[in-house]
Design an enzyme around this catalytic site. Sequence first.
Site, PDB file in Angstrom:
ATOM      1  N   GLU A   1       0.808  -1.219   0.000  1.00  0.00           N
ATOM      2  CA  GLU A   1       0.000   0.000   0.000  1.00  0.00           C
ATOM      3  C   GLU A   1       0.844   1.273   0.000  1.00  0.00           C
ATOM      4  O   GLU A   1       0.523   2.234  -0.701  1.00  0.00           O
ATOM      5  CB  GLU A   1      -0.901  -0.040   1.245  1.00  0.00           C
ATOM      6  CG  GLU A   1      -2.015   0.962   1.255  1.00  0.00           C
ATOM      7  CD  GLU A   1      -2.871   0.802   2.507  1.00  0.00           C
ATOM      8  OE1 GLU A   1      -3.288   1.828   3.041  1.00  0.00           O
ATOM      9  OE2 GLU A   1      -3.105  -0.343   2.933  1.00  0.00           O
ATOM     10  N   ASP A   2       1.932   1.297   0.784  1.00  0.00           N
ATOM     11  CA  ASP A   2       2.668   2.550   1.018  1.00  0.00           C
ATOM     12  C   ASP A   2       4.048   2.622   0.376  1.00  0.00           C
ATOM     13  O   ASP A   2       4.730   3.636   0.506  1.00  0.00           O
ATOM     14  CB  ASP A   2       2.828   2.767   2.541  1.00  0.00           C
ATOM     15  CG  ASP A   2       1.478   2.984   3.214  1.00  0.00           C
ATOM     16  OD1 ASP A   2       0.535   3.382   2.510  1.00  0.00           O
ATOM     17  OD2 ASP A   2       1.376   2.762   4.433  1.00  0.00           O
TER      18      ASP A   2
ATOM     19  N   ASP B   1      -3.870  -4.683  13.311  1.00  0.00           N
ATOM     20  CA  ASP B   1      -3.476  -3.423  12.669  1.00  0.00           C
ATOM     21  C   ASP B   1      -4.369  -2.284  13.152  1.00  0.00           C
ATOM     22  O   ASP B   1      -3.908  -1.204  13.535  1.00  0.00           O
ATOM     23  CB  ASP B   1      -3.583  -3.592  11.148  1.00  0.00           C
ATOM     24  CG  ASP B   1      -3.418  -2.283  10.389  1.00  0.00           C
ATOM     25  OD1 ASP B   1      -2.529  -1.495  10.765  1.00  0.00           O
ATOM     26  OD2 ASP B   1      -4.166  -2.051   9.413  1.00  0.00           O
TER      27      ASP B   1
ATOM     28  N   ASP C   1     -23.557  -0.515  41.020  1.00  0.00           N
ATOM     29  CA  ASP C   1     -24.000  -1.283  42.177  1.00  0.00           C
ATOM     30  C   ASP C   1     -23.982  -2.780  41.912  1.00  0.00           C
ATOM     31  O   ASP C   1     -24.136  -3.583  42.815  1.00  0.00           O
ATOM     32  CB  ASP C   1     -25.430  -0.860  42.575  1.00  0.00           C
ATOM     33  CG  ASP C   1     -25.411   0.309  43.544  1.00  0.00           C
ATOM     34  OD1 ASP C   1     -24.310   0.652  43.997  1.00  0.00           O
ATOM     35  OD2 ASP C   1     -26.475   0.885  43.813  1.00  0.00           O
TER      36      ASP C   1
END
Length: 715
Positions: free
Chosen positions: A76-77, A139, A259
Site C-alpha cells: 500500500e505505502d 493493525d 452497584d
Amino acid sequence: MFTIDDLADRLGGYLPPDEIQQVKRAFYYAEQAHDGQRRRSGEPYVTHPLAVANILANMHMDHQSLMAAMLHDVIEDTGVSKKALEAQFGKPVAELVDGVSKLTQITFEDKAVAQAENFQKMVLAMSRDIRVIIVKLADRLHNMRTLGALRPDKKRRIARETLEIYARIAGRLGINTIRIELEDLSFQAIHPMRAERIKRAVASARGHRRSAMREIQSSLQKSLDDDALNGTVVGRQKHLLSIYKKMRDQRKPFAEIMDVFGFRIITEDVASCYRILGVVHNLYKPVPGRFKDYIAIPKANGYQSLHTTLFGSRGMPIEVQIRTREMEAMANNGIAAHWLYKAGQTSHPIAEGSHARARAWVKGLLEMQRHAGDSLEFIEHVKNDLFPDDIYVFTPKGDIMELPQGATVIDFAYSVHTDIGNNCIACRIDRHLAPLSTRLESGQTLEIITAPGAKPNLAWLNFVTTAKARSAIRHALKYQQQTEAIMLGRRLLNKALAPFDTSLEELDESVLKRAFKELDVTSEESLLESLGLGNRMTHVVARRLVDAAHGDETYEPSAGVDGSKAVMISGSEGMVVNFARCCHPLPGDPVVGHLSTGKGLVVHRAECKNVVDKNFADKNDPDKLFALEWSDTIDEDFPVALRIEIESRRGLVAELAGLVTDADANIERIGIEERDARLSTVNLTLSVKGRVHLARIIKRIRNLPNVGKITRLAN
C-alpha cells in the site's frame, strides 16, 4: 522502545528458531521498504508493523501471520508489488498482505464507497484465509492506540468505523480482549469528555467498593473450598463503553450501574461448572429469569459460560460467570485460540469448533455479497447483521439454530437454506400452524412447509431482520421481476411485429445482432426486459428489427393484419403487471394497459378518470396505452372498494362480515362513518374473484334491512 529482538525473545516461547528467523527477515525487509517514512507521531514507520506483530504474538499466531503483520503496509505505502513479496516470502504471506491492503490504485467518489469497496475486498481475502481479518484487527488496534497525532474529525471518523465494523467483527470471532479495547478506544475518541468522567468515576467507585468486593469474593471462594471444588474466583470489571451504553439505554445513573458486582469463577472441567452453579445458588438466592446456559448452547462465536445473577447479602445484585480454563481462553481469544492450541501442537474441540463457525460466517458474508446490489448495500447488511442479542430455536431434527432477537419464521427459513426461504409458504411452530411473520422465541421448534412454485413476497421485507434473508429476498425479487419483464416484453414486441407479418422467433440471429448493435443492447433478454418495464417503445424497436431484416427496402405493415389486437392478461403475471389502485379493475371489466416507465404494465378500467382525462399525456400513444383482455383461466383474488349507506344498528359489522364470508370473499379493510344519528356510511374493501362474484355479494348486501345506496368506488 520495543525492538525486533524483544519480539524474537517472546516468540521463542512457542515458535521454532527457523520460523522466528523468517519473521525477523520480514521485519528487516519492511524496515528497508519503509526507510525514510515516519508516522504522524514522528516515530519511524516500521514501529507500527512491529507493534502489530507483537499484538499477534500475544495470541500465539503462526509465523506467516506475523510476517504478514510486518509487511502489511508494504504494498500500500511503498513501491513493492505483490509478486515481489511472493518471490521473497511465498504465496501464503503475499496473499495475506494483499488481503489486508486497501484498494489504493482506484479513486472513489467518497469515503463511504471507499470503505465499502475495501471491506468487500477484505471479505474475499478472508474467504481464502481467515487469518486476514486477525491481522487486520491487530493493525486497527494499534492504529486506535496511536490516534493521538490525528485531527479530531479524522479521529472520530476512524473511531466510528472501528465501532461499527471492526469491534463487532472481533466480537463475532470471539476475540473479546481486542473487542473491548477497540470499543473503549473508540468511545474515548468520539466522546473524550464523557469517557474521562466515567473513567474517573469508575476509579473512585472501585475504592469505595473494595471491601464489599473482597467480602463477596472470599465468601464465594470459601463455599467452593468447603465443597472441595477446584475453582478460582476473580472480580470482573465493566469497561467504559458498556457502562455508558447501560446509562444511556436504561436511563440509569452511574451509581446504579456500578452497584452490580461482577465475578468470574474459573474451574477445570464442565461437570465442575454445574456443581459450582449449585453451590453459588445455595449461598445466594438466584434472580428468576436471569440464568443463561451458554455451555449447552454456545454463542455463534464459540463463547461458552454459565451466567447467573444473585441477590447479595446487602440486596446488591451479583453477576457470576462460571467457565473452564479453555472456555476462558476462548472468551478472550476466540478464533485465535485455534492457533493458540495449534502452537502447542494440541487440538481442542472448542477452538476447532470456533474456527469452523468463523469459516461458516465468512461463507455467509460471501453469499450476502453475491446478492447485494452494490458494496454500500453489502456493508449496510454486514453492520445490521453483526451481533444483535441472540435467540436459539430448533429444527424438527433437534439441530440448534441461532438467530438475532426479533427474528421471524422467514429469517429462520433463509438461515436453513436460501431455497427453503424462497419456496416457503407456511410454518409450524411447536406443531401448530403460525404466520410467516411470527417473531420467534428461544426454545421453539420450527418446521417450514415449502412448495416448488412458491416465490418470495415483497411484503416480507417489512418484517425480516437478518441481513441474509433481506439480501436473498431482494435478489430473488429482482430476478423474478427481470424474468417477468422479459416475458411481457416478448408479448408486447410480437404484438408490434404482427402487422409486419413476422415475430421475434422468425427473425434470423444475424438480423437480431445487427439490430441489437443499433439499439445499443447486449442481448435479447436485456432488450425484452427494457420493453417489459416500459423503458423502450415497442413500435420503435419493432421498426428497427424489420428494417434490419429487409436491409435498405422500405417495408410497410400489411393492410390485412390487425396490430391493435388486445393483449391477454391472467392476473398472475407477477411484479411487472400491476393493477391500478385508483379504479381497482376486476375480471369482466373493460380494461386498458398503460406502460409505465420502470414499473411495467399498469391495468386500469377503461372508464378510469386517470386514463380518459384529456390531460393524460399517453392517451393517444398506442405504444404506451393499449387494449387488454382478461384470460378465461383467471383464479386470483382482486381488491374492490365499496361504499354502503345503511341504517346504524348494533352488530352491523359482524352481520356484514358473516355475509361476505358466506359469499366466499374476504374483507381486507372496513370502516364506519356516522352521517347522522340514524345513518352510517360503511367503507368496505373486499377480495373477490371478478365482476360476477362482486355482483353476487352486492345482491346479498341489498337484501339486508334498511340498506340505501351501494357504490363501487373508483378514483
